[in-house]
Design a protein around this motif. Structure first.
Motif, PDB file in Angstrom:
ATOM      1  N   GLY A   1       8.641   0.468  -3.360  1.00 33.20           N
ATOM      2  CA  GLY A   1       7.206   0.385  -3.863  1.00 33.20           C
ATOM      3  C   GLY A   1       5.977   0.569  -2.896  1.00 33.20           C
ATOM      4  N   TRP A   2       6.381   1.017  -1.819  1.00 32.91           N
ATOM      5  CA  TRP A   2       5.475   1.407  -0.939  1.00 32.91           C
ATOM      6  C   TRP A   2       5.839   2.565  -0.103  1.00 32.91           C
ATOM      7  CZ3 TRP A   2       5.273   2.272   4.420  1.00 32.91           C
ATOM      8  CH2 TRP A   2       3.991   2.316   5.202  1.00 32.91           C
ATOM      9  N   ILE A   3       5.088   3.490   0.350  1.00 31.77           N
ATOM     10  CA  ILE A   3       5.366   4.518   1.151  1.00 31.77           C
ATOM     11  C   ILE A   3       3.819   4.810   2.194  1.00 31.77           C
ATOM     12  CG2 ILE A   3       7.090   5.818   0.192  1.00 31.77           C
ATOM     13  CD1 ILE A   3       4.950   7.701  -1.386  1.00 31.77           C
ATOM     14  N   HIS A   4       4.272   5.387   3.418  1.00 35.23           N
ATOM     15  CA  HIS A   4       3.101   5.645   4.350  1.00 35.23           C
ATOM     16  C   HIS A   4       2.233   6.474   3.848  1.00 35.23           C
ATOM     17  CE1 HIS A   4       1.249   7.341   8.056  1.00 35.23           C
ATOM     18  NE2 HIS A   4       1.294   6.016   8.562  1.00 35.23           N
ATOM     19  N   HIS A   5       1.001   6.540   4.161  1.00 28.06           N
ATOM     20  CA  HIS A   5      -0.237   7.338   3.478  1.00 28.06           C
ATOM     21  C   HIS A   5       0.146   8.846   3.642  1.00 28.06           C
ATOM     22  CE1 HIS A   5      -2.320   6.661   7.257  1.00 28.06           C
ATOM     23  NE2 HIS A   5      -2.572   7.906   7.114  1.00 28.06           N
ATOM     24  N   LEU A   6       0.730   9.248   4.830  1.00 23.26           N
ATOM     25  CA  LEU A   6       1.105  10.487   4.976  1.00 23.26           C
ATOM     26  C   LEU A   6       2.297  11.282   4.495  1.00 23.26           C
ATOM     27  CD1 LEU A   6       0.331  11.131   8.824  1.00 23.26           C
ATOM     28  CD2 LEU A   6      -0.985  11.840   6.979  1.00 23.26           C
ATOM     29  N   ALA A   7       3.086  10.208   3.975  1.00 23.21           N
ATOM     30  CA  ALA A   7       4.234  10.390   2.923  1.00 23.21           C
ATOM     31  C   ALA A   7       3.632  10.666   1.587  1.00 23.21           C
ATOM     32  CB  ALA A   7       5.164   9.220   3.084  1.00 23.21           C
ATOM     33  N   ARG A   8       2.565  10.010   1.347  1.00 28.11           N
ATOM     34  CA  ARG A   8       1.995  10.382   0.220  1.00 28.11           C
ATOM     35  C   ARG A   8       1.477  11.702  -0.176  1.00 28.11           C
ATOM     36  NH1 ARG A   8      -0.649   4.021  -1.027  1.00 28.11           N
ATOM     37  NH2 ARG A   8       1.115   3.211   0.061  1.00 28.11           N
ATOM     38  N   HIS A   9       0.843  11.762   1.089  1.00 25.15           N
ATOM     39  CA  HIS A   9       0.393  13.272   1.306  1.00 25.15           C
ATOM     40  C   HIS A   9       1.234  14.400   0.859  1.00 25.15           C
ATOM     41  CE1 HIS A   9      -3.623  11.908   3.925  1.00 25.15           C
ATOM     42  NE2 HIS A   9      -3.428  11.148   2.969  1.00 25.15           N
ATOM     43  N   ALA A  10       2.274  13.974   1.508  1.00 24.11           N
ATOM     44  CA  ALA A  10       3.470  15.070   1.430  1.00 24.11           C
ATOM     45  C   ALA A  10       4.054  15.393   0.102  1.00 24.11           C
ATOM     46  CB  ALA A  10       4.753  14.445   2.456  1.00 24.11           C
ATOM     47  N   VAL A  11       4.261  14.127  -0.659  1.00 26.87           N
ATOM     48  CA  VAL A  11       4.923  14.395  -1.801  1.00 26.87           C
ATOM     49  C   VAL A  11       3.690  14.822  -2.875  1.00 26.87           C
ATOM     50  CG1 VAL A  11       6.734  12.724  -1.709  1.00 26.87           C
ATOM     51  CG2 VAL A  11       4.613  11.778  -2.366  1.00 26.87           C
ATOM     52  N   ALA A  12       2.470  14.351  -2.637  1.00 33.60           N
ATOM     53  CA  ALA A  12       1.455  14.769  -3.534  1.00 33.60           C
ATOM     54  C   ALA A  12       1.107  16.327  -3.347  1.00 33.60           C
ATOM     55  CB  ALA A  12       0.307  13.758  -3.454  1.00 33.60           C
ATOM     56  N   CYS A  13       1.043  16.717  -2.143  1.00 33.90           N
ATOM     57  CA  CYS A  13       0.791  18.246  -2.123  1.00 33.90           C
ATOM     58  C   CYS A  13       2.119  18.889  -2.560  1.00 33.90           C
ATOM     59  CB  CYS A  13       0.801  18.366  -0.449  1.00 33.90           C
ATOM     60  SG  CYS A  13       0.500  20.018  -0.205  1.00 33.90           S
ATOM     61  N   PHE A  14       3.275  18.573  -2.446  1.00 38.76           N
ATOM     62  CA  PHE A  14       4.350  19.114  -2.959  1.00 38.76           C
ATOM     63  C   PHE A  14       4.462  19.385  -4.416  1.00 38.76           C
ATOM     64  CE2 PHE A  14       8.708  19.204  -4.541  1.00 38.76           C
ATOM     65  CZ  PHE A  14       9.087  20.572  -3.613  1.00 38.76           C
ATOM     66  N   LEU A  15       3.974  18.226  -5.131  1.00 38.72           N
ATOM     67  CA  LEU A  15       3.990  18.277  -6.397  1.00 38.72           C
ATOM     68  C   LEU A  15       2.886  19.241  -6.804  1.00 38.72           C
ATOM     69  CD1 LEU A  15       5.119  16.923  -9.229  1.00 38.72           C
ATOM     70  CD2 LEU A  15       3.004  15.628  -8.977  1.00 38.72           C
ATOM     71  N   THR A  16       1.752  19.248  -6.419  1.00 43.08           N
ATOM     72  CA  THR A  16       0.321  19.815  -6.793  1.00 43.08           C
ATOM     73  C   THR A  16       0.368  21.231  -6.327  1.00 43.08           C
ATOM     74  OG1 THR A  16      -0.822  18.754  -5.418  1.00 43.08           O
ATOM     75  CG2 THR A  16      -0.533  17.628  -7.717  1.00 43.08           C
ATOM     76  N   ARG A  17      -0.827  21.328  -5.301  1.00 40.74           N
ATOM     77  CA  ARG A  17      -0.936  22.650  -4.986  1.00 40.74           C
ATOM     78  C   ARG A  17      -0.038  23.241  -3.928  1.00 40.74           C
ATOM     79  NH1 ARG A  17      -3.802  21.835   0.250  1.00 40.74           N
ATOM     80  NH2 ARG A  17      -3.522  19.685   0.828  1.00 40.74           N
ATOM     81  N   GLY A  18       0.947  22.616  -3.595  1.00 40.69           N
ATOM     82  CA  GLY A  18       1.805  23.126  -2.256  1.00 40.69           C
ATOM     83  C   GLY A  18       2.900  23.750  -2.916  1.00 40.69           C
TER      84      GLY A  18
ATOM     85  N   HIS B   1      -4.487  23.852   4.070  1.00 41.01           N
ATOM     86  CA  HIS B   1      -3.698  23.116   4.700  1.00 41.01           C
ATOM     87  C   HIS B   1      -2.548  22.525   3.747  1.00 41.01           C
ATOM     88  CE1 HIS B   1      -2.232  19.153   6.504  1.00 41.01           C
ATOM     89  NE2 HIS B   1      -1.391  20.062   7.174  1.00 41.01           N
ATOM     90  N   CYS B   2      -1.261  23.158   3.657  1.00 35.80           N
ATOM     91  CA  CYS B   2      -0.161  22.724   2.516  1.00 35.80           C
ATOM     92  C   CYS B   2       0.840  21.978   3.600  1.00 35.80           C
ATOM     93  CB  CYS B   2       0.413  23.813   2.039  1.00 35.80           C
ATOM     94  SG  CYS B   2      -0.388  24.048   0.525  1.00 35.80           S
ATOM     95  N   TYR B   3       1.118  20.703   3.301  1.00 35.21           N
ATOM     96  CA  TYR B   3       2.229  20.240   4.216  1.00 35.21           C
ATOM     97  C   TYR B   3       3.477  20.834   3.701  1.00 35.21           C
ATOM     98  CZ  TYR B   3      -0.914  16.354   4.954  1.00 35.21           C
ATOM     99  OH  TYR B   3      -1.889  15.465   5.479  1.00 35.21           O
ATOM    100  N   CYS B   4       4.149  21.154   4.891  1.00 35.64           N
ATOM    101  CA  CYS B   4       5.373  21.904   4.538  1.00 35.64           C
ATOM    102  C   CYS B   4       6.677  20.830   4.394  1.00 35.64           C
ATOM    103  CB  CYS B   4       5.939  22.758   5.954  1.00 35.64           C
ATOM    104  SG  CYS B   4       7.457  23.501   5.678  1.00 35.64           S
ATOM    105  N   PRO B   5       7.363  20.925   3.344  1.00 38.50           N
ATOM    106  CA  PRO B   5       8.144  19.922   2.896  1.00 38.50           C
ATOM    107  C   PRO B   5       9.322  19.752   3.843  1.00 38.50           C
ATOM    108  CG  PRO B   5       8.510  21.943   1.440  1.00 38.50           C
ATOM    109  CD  PRO B   5       7.446  22.208   2.169  1.00 38.50           C
TER     110      PRO B   5
END
Lengths: 424, 620
Positions: free
Chosen positions: B351-368, B411-415
């Motif tokens: 039920g919790w992930i680090h905020h940079l991990a949130r950035h990573a998965v959110a970027c992957f799903l959307t604009r990345g 800036h797209c986070y690379c998976p």
């Protein structure tokens, strides 16, 4: 109406028109709208969206006539979306039918925005193949999500596209990124539109060969803007574009994309780039790199006239060091990611050598605060775009996270802050 | 006169810093603390089991604390609008108190209850304690509009009065003579339900990594401060492999449910900073986590469409792909990118992930990579993430998908690379994806590149035991950055070749609406931003009619060209040029200049059948 027109200044003759309008005023000062000259109505209609024009066209016969003036039907954007694959609404099929029936001969600037479904790409091709009696000046096939033209049978796509090529004769601008266009169809394009073609965008068109694009460059001497993938770029192409008969090139965009890791890339001779710069001293070279770190071997070995450089994936410290040595015309540099070692010397070198640099963006990189301040100091006010993620700047004994923006602002001569991401 | 009071708990599940509860006890004869829960809703809602468990633990903790005060928590099954009129009568209630809810739906719900209460002759106490400030006051300070950039927000915050001191904790002393009538069958009628009662399957449910409740929250707060005092470093900690794991000092879920008061946290942080740094004034960055939360609450408070793209005046309209299959792969951790899949697994399990991990998965799903709408991702987080709050969740998703708030999209986070930089060894991956345990660090982030022999030794064949990557990241990011660029060019009316200048707030020549020069030191460029989202229909064709109809004061602003905004002029010119059918050769925007600034575009998008009928009739 008059004041708007005078303010808007639609061209010569306006005061004359206004006078005529005023004379048409009835005695009680009310304007008789029926006397509104057609040219003014047309001018107004040009500022209205289609729906408002449609409403207005119901007012009277005269307005309805104006509604159908060819001037109002030169541009059209077909939006082709399926409810299953897009959140956006589509141009209604009945509307498309009517436009083809009544106004297809007026169309000049046409674009298709297509979602990720094959059906939509197919629908776009169907419309294209009906555009037999029109002469387009610009055509854009734009995939708004996953490129769907690639999923069509190639022959189907090509035959639709060549209808436009053959009938138009005066295409000046063509945007066909991510489509299955091929060499023979480019030949048809050249055979019919070589005198008028000025812009060609065809990034990621896998069926085109270096010979295919060379044929375009050889024949279309007015070509000023070109976008393609690196595998189509050759010394011959650059020489063709810098031949005497060719106009000055304004923009060249190259996408360097790796399909599988470890891919080998060819190199371009320095003499070919030199020829380009001699022929078109002001041309912009935009390069987007999407490579694995170990694939940069052939790049930035010799001087390259790149102006806008974008590294979409991690790029090594060493390559960035070479950028500082080989890119004297660099205007914009964007680095999405780099390893864990700070880019201090590389940035300083870029500030030293790239005297045109005015925009820089850094994502997952590290730079010490002091080196960054030094970089900004060297570039000074010419840095109009400075987009640095907060985490990039590593505090050192001189500057911490809370005072760096002051120091940078001072050297820029304007208020500056690093880019932030939410702590969520 | 006898005063019988109800305190209605929603968020703010705590006895410390609870000003509405405190005020409602004053001179009251009886107090009943209620929590209203709709069991039918529980089973059918989007909220996942971890979040329900957290809530129930909060309620149990609250009940336990109230018992110590000779009181109890009354969990009432039903709907507030049905429940309250009944309770008012049954318990002869004269007073109702609750914490102010700033979110649009909460405001509507509370307005309805307030009306019912007033009709029943019940006085209502409402106090602000879920946010640091009265959000309406920040908005007022900004001239009646929510600021759209975090910079601007920080500037406003620095001009606000100090954060109010937390209210005293409810103790036996505070309770005084105020009593709670408790019946013998209290547990049967008003007890905290179990997960089973709410219809959840609990077999095989592992114990909670994040136990809910105020007691736990206060323990964590102490630990959090102790650690800060110990390292005597108040900067945001740099990310490393350890920060990816759930920390016993993490506070975000507790702030979300109000088990921890944000004002208490703020107060304690300030106190500690002053002690350690010898009375220096703390910088705003000290409160980063609290201020971001505040920022999103504020931007959402007057925007009922904040969680949607459509009709949301601050959301950029992006032609996202609808792709349920790809979405399912992402949300279930089957993308084939270990970094993404490990994060999604951790989210589902804990039920919790680090905020940079949130950035990573959110970027992957959307604009990345996947180009899927942020709304879909937001819904998944809504289900799984303990600290997902309507405002903060939607706001963060809009931020990360570059759908609002004007930040750079380059800036797209690379998976692959992002995870490798954070945790080079890959222990995090091995922990959450045991199937990949056998891979060496070299290949753990891109196992599909491992030679067959390595895959065999690892006892994991890619494509058989673990999926192949669902997208080619290089190709996807090439396509997506181009799309984002097109969309932002359209907004900013920028036609040059630069990537950075396409973001409206970064356009070098954008003047600002309030006449303050760029060197005035006071960043007041907000008003231009709003114009940029809605290019003025007066001077150009793109008409955001469907999006402006619904919005409040923003739309008024959008039809008046800001005097200093040069972008409007550019629109006008481009428009004129295209009218004459000239070739606009200023960058690759040339073609876009015709088509996207042209007629019909925005108008067509929103035709209803009747409108379409008009157009077609006109054409006939």
């Amino acid at each position: 109406v008059c004041s708007t027109l005078e303010g808007g200044g639609p061209g010569p003759g306006t005061p004359e028109l206004c006078k005529r309008l005023r004379q048409g005023d009835s005695e009680d000062g009310a304007v008789d709208w029926r006397q509104l000259p057609e040219e003014i109505l047309l001018q107004i209609f040009q500022y209205l969206p289609l729906l408002d024009r449609a409403f207005a066209s119901q007012v009277c016969r005269g307005w309805n006539q104006t509604f159908h003036m060819p001037e109002l039907w030169r541009c059209f954007e077909f939006e082709l979306n399926q409810p299953a694959s897009s959140y956006l609404k589509a141009t209604h099929p009945d509307l498309i039918k009517q436009i083809i029936k009544r106004h297809s001969n007026h169309l000049q600037y046409v674009s298709f925005k297509v979602d990720s479904s094959t059906e939509s790409a197919e629908a776009a091709c169907d419309i294209l193949s009906q555009l037999v009696n029109c002469s387009l000046k610009t055509l854009g096939l734009i995939s708004t999500a996953r490129p769907s033209f690639m999923e069509l049978p190639k022959s189907h796509f090509i035959s639709a596209l060549t209808v436009v090529f053959v009938n138009s004769k005066s295409l000046s601008s063509l945007k066909i990124d991510d489509t299955p266009v091929d060499d023979p169809s480019l030949k048809v394009l050249v055979a019919n539109n070589s005198d008028t073609l000025k812009l060609l965008k065809m990034s990621s068109c896998p069926h085109v060969s270096p010979a295919g694009i060379l044929c375009v460059a050889d024949q279309c001497h007015g070509l000023r803007e070109l976008a393609l993938n690196y595998h189509l770029l050759s010394d011959e192409l650059l020489l063709a574009l810098s031949s005497e008969r060719h106009v000055h090139l304004e923009h060249l965009r190259i996408d360097v994309v790796s399909e599988n890791p470890g891919q080998q890339f060819h190199s371009i001779k320095k003499s070919s780039w030199d020829a380009m710069v001699r022929h078109s001293p002001k041309f912009n070279l935009v390069m987007y790199f999407f490579l694995y770190e170990d694939e940069f071997g052939p790049f930035f070995r010799d001087e390259v006239p790149v102006t806008h450089l974008y590294f979409g994936r991690s790029v090594s410290k060493e390559v960035l060091g070479r950028v500082g040595l080989t890119c004297p015309r660099l205007v914009e540099l964007v680095v999405c990611a780099n390893g864990l070692r700070p880019l201090d010397e590389e940035l300083i070198r870029i500030a030293e050598r790239c005297r045109q640099l005015s925009a820089i963006g850094l994502g997952e990189c590290e730079v010490s605060c002091s080196a960054f301040v030094e970089f900004v100091k060297m570039c000074g006010g010419r840095l109009t775009q400075l987009s640095i993620m907060e985490e990039v700047l590593v505090p050192d004994n001189k500057y911490g996270p809370d005072d760096i923006h002051w120091e940078v602002s001072k050297h820029l001569g304007r208020v500056w802050f690093p880019d932030m991401m939410p702590t969520w | 006169m006898v005063v019988n009071t109800i305190h209605w708990f929603r968020k703010g599940l705590r006895l410390h810093d609870n000003p509405s509860l405190r005020d409602s006890i004053i001179r009251a004869d009886t107090l009943r603390c209620v929590y209203i829960l709709d069991p039918w809703f529980a089973g059918s809602s989007n909220v996942g089991i971890n979040r329900w468990r957290f809530l129930l633990q909060c309620l149990e903790d609250l009940d336990a604390s109230l018992r110590k005060l000779n009181s109890r928590l009354f969990v009432i099954r039903g709907q507030p609008t049905d429940v309250f009129p009944r309770l008012f009568k049954e318990w002869k209630i004269t007073r109702l108190s609750y914490e102010y809810d700033s979110e649009p739906f909460g405001k509507d719900r509370d307005a309805a209850i307030k009306k019912l209460a007033t009709e029943a002759g019940v006085e209502v106490f409402v106090r602000i304690s879920h946010t640091l400030y009265d959000l309406d006051k920040i908005i007022e300070l900004n001239g009646g509009q929510s600021p759209l950039t975090y910079k601007r927000f920080q500037m406003l915050i620095s001009r606000m009065d100090l954060v109010e001191i937390p209210a005293e904790t409810i103790t036996a002393v505070v309770m005084g003579k105020c009593a709670t009538p408790v019946s013998d069958d209290h547990d049967d009628k008003f007890g905290v339900p179990s997960l089973e009662e709410l219809g959840f399957e609990t077999d095989g449910l592992s114990s909670a990594v994040w136990p809910g409740g105020e007691t736990e929250a206060l323990t964590r707060l102490e630990r959090h401060l102790e650690r800060k005092a110990w390292v005597a470093n108040f900067e945001r900690p740099r990310m490393n492999a350890n920060s990816l794991l759930a920390s016993p000092t993490g506070l975000s879920p507790y702030l979300r449910f109000g088990c921890l008061s944000c004002r208490l946290f703020h107060f304690k942080l300030t106190d500690l900073y002053r002690k350690v740094k010898k009375n220096c004034v703390p910088p705003l960055s000290l409160y980063g986590q609290l201020l971001w939360r505040e920022f999103f609450y504020m931007t959402a408070t007057n925007n009922p469409h904040f969680d949607k793209m459509e009709f949301n005046p601050i959301c950029v309209q992006i032609p996202w792909d609808r792709n349920p299959e790809a979405l399912a792969k992402w949300s279930e951790g089957r993308t084939g990118f270990p970094w993404i899949d490990a994060i999604m697994t951790q989210l589902r399990q804990e039920g919790w992930i680090h905020h940079l991990a949130r950035h990573a998965v959110a970027c992957f799903l959307t604009r990345g990579d996947l180009w899927i709408s942020w709304e879909e991702g937001m819904k998944v987080f809504e289900e799984l993430l303990l600290d997902a709050d309507w405002s903060v969740n939607a706001g963060s998703w809009m931020w990360l998908s570059c759908s609002s708030f004007f930040q750079q999209f380059f800036h797209c986070y690379c998976p692959v690379g992002f995870g490798r930089r954070t945790d080079p060894n890959g222990d995090y991956i091995r922990h959450y994806l045991p199937i990949l345990r056998g891979f060496p660090a070299k290949f753990i982030y891109d196992p599909w590149n491992a030679p067959e022999s390595v895959q065999k030794i690892a006892k994991c064949i890619i494509g058989v035991h673990y999926p192949k990557p669902m997208v080619n990241h290089a190709e996807a990011s090439r396509i997506n950055i181009e799309r984002m660029k097109q969309i932002y060019q359209q907004l900013s009316c920028y036609r040059g070749l630069g990537l950075l200048a396409t973001v409206p707030s970064n356009a070098t020549n954008n003047g600002d609406g309030n006449g303050a020069g760029p060197s005035s030191g006071d960043n007041t460029q907000e008003s231009t931003h709003i114009t940029a989202v809605h290019p003025s229909p007066a001077s150009s064709q793109p008409k955001f009619s469907p999006f402006t109809v619904s919005c409040d004061q923003l739309s008024v602003n959008s039809v008046q060209p800001q005097p200093g905004y040069s972008g409007v002029g550019i629109v006008g010119q481009a428009h004129k040029q295209s009218q004459r059918g000239e070739f606009c050769s200023n960058g690759f925007g040339g073609l876009i200049a015709y088509s996207e600034l042209k007629l019909s575009h925005w108008g067509l998008k929103c035709f209803h059948l009747i409108e379409l009928h008009y157009i077609i009739c006109s054409l006939l």
